[in-house]
Design a protein around this motif. Structure first.
Motif, PDB file in Angstrom:
ATOM      1  N   HIS A 108       1.158  -1.051   0.112  1.00 50.26           N
ATOM      2  CA  HIS A 108       0.160  -0.236   0.383  1.00 50.26           C
ATOM      3  C   HIS A 108       0.833   1.612  -0.270  1.00 50.26           C
ATOM      4  CE1 HIS A 108       0.963  -0.229   4.432  1.00 50.26           C
ATOM      5  NE2 HIS A 108       0.833   0.615   4.959  1.00 50.26           N
ATOM      6  N   TYR A 119       0.915   5.194   0.722  1.00 57.11           N
ATOM      7  CA  TYR A 119       0.034   6.522   1.555  1.00 57.11           C
ATOM      8  C   TYR A 119       0.293   8.148   0.776  1.00 57.11           C
ATOM      9  CZ  TYR A 119      -1.645  10.564   4.490  1.00 57.11           C
ATOM     10  OH  TYR A 119      -1.816  12.378   4.420  1.00 57.11           O
ATOM     11  N   TYR A 172      -5.294   5.418   1.785  1.00 54.56           N
ATOM     12  CA  TYR A 172      -4.610   5.401   1.509  1.00 54.56           C
ATOM     13  C   TYR A 172      -4.525   4.512  -0.219  1.00 54.56           C
ATOM     14  CZ  TYR A 172      -1.707   4.889   5.600  1.00 54.56           C
ATOM     15  OH  TYR A 172      -1.451   5.472   7.089  1.00 54.56           O
TER      16      TYR A 172
END
Length: 227
Positions: A156, A158, A173
Motif C-alpha cells: 500500500h 499513503y 491510502y
C-alpha cells in the motif's frame, strides 16, 4: 633582567608538523601534508596558510573527509565517512551539509535529497533498507513537512499531507487489492505521560474500487488488518 612589557610578547602558536609547499612569507601554500596538534592529518591543497582546494582529512576518531575546502572549512563537494559506518556524499557550505547530498546510514537506510545547515531540508527521498519502504516529499529542519508527500510500502501507499513526520490532514491510502481509504488524519489530543509518543488516529471513508461477489474475501476486513 626586567620582565616589564613581557605581556605584550606573542608566543608562537604550534600548528603541528608540516611538509610541503610554502609562499614567500612562509605560509602553507600549494600541496602539503600536515599532522595537526590534536592528531588529525591533512593531505591536500593550501592557500595562504588555509586548507583551500581538494584534500583528504583523517580524523583521529576514524572519520575521513575527501573533498573540497575553503578557508579551512569543508566547502563544495565532498564525502565524509563517519566512525559508525555511515557516509555522506554531496554539497558542503562552511563545514555543514548543504545543497544536494546522499546520506547512507549505518543500518542501510538512505536519504537522497536537499540539505540546509546539516539538516534534511527541501525535496528528498528516504528509503528504508529493511522493508524497502520509502518516503518521497519535502522536509523542513530534519522533519517531514509536505502538502503532497507519498509513503510507499510493500502492499500500500499513503498520499497526502504530512506534518511533524506524521500523516496530518487530508490524505488517502491506496492498496494493491484495488481499494482506497480516504480521510482526515491527525493526532490524539491527550495528556503526555513520561514523554510517551502520540499515535496517529484516522477518521476515514472507505472507497472500494472493485466489485465484490459472495465468493470474494471481505475487503473491508482485509483493509483493517493491514492498518
Amino acid at each position: 633582567m626586567s620582565d616589564t612589557g613581557s605581556e605584550n610578547l606573542e608566543e608562537p602558536i604550534y600548528l603541528g608538523e608540516y611538509h610541503g609547499d610554502r609562499n614567500d612569507v612562509g605560509e602553507r601554500h600549494g600541496v602539503g601534508k600536515a599532522v595537526l596538534p590534536n592528531g588529525d592529518t591533512y593531505h591536500g591543497v593550501y592557500e595562504n596558510g588555509k586548507r583551500s582546494g581538494t584534500g583528504t582529512y583523517l580524523f583521529k576518531n576514524g572519520a575521513c573527509y575527501i573533498g573540497e575546502y575553503h578557508m579551512n572549512k569543508k566547502h563544495g563537494q565532498g564525502i565524509l565517512y563517519y566512525p559508525d559506518g555511515s557516509k555522506y556524499e554531496g554539497g558542503w557550505v562552511n563545514d555543514q551539509r548543504q545543497g544536494h547530498g546522499v546520506y547512507t546510514y549505518n543500518n542501510g537506510d538512505t536519504y537522497d535529497g536537499e540539505w540546509l545547515q546539516n539538516q534534511r531540508y527541501g525535496h528528498g527521498v528516504y528509503t528504508y533498507h529493511e522493508t524497502g519502504s520509502r518516503y518521497v516529499g519535502t522536509w523542513m529542519f530534519g522533519k517531514i513537512e509536505s502538502p503532497a508527500g507519498e509513503f510507499v510500502h510493500l502492499n500500500h501507499k499513503y498520499q497526502g499531507n504530512f506534518n511533524n513526520n506524521n500523516p496530518s490532514g487530508p490524505g488517502r491510502y491506496v492498496f494493491d487489492i484495488a481499494c482506497e481509504q480516504h480521510g482526515e488524519f491527525g493526532q490524539i489530543d491527550q495528556e503526555r505521560v513520561h514523554d510517551e509518543e502520540e499515535d496517529p488516529v484516522t477518521a476515514v471513508h472507505l472507497k472500494c474500487l472493485v466489485k465484490r461477489s459472495p465468493s470474494q474475501v471481505n475487503i473491508t476486513s482485509m483493509l483493517l488488518q493491514l492498518l
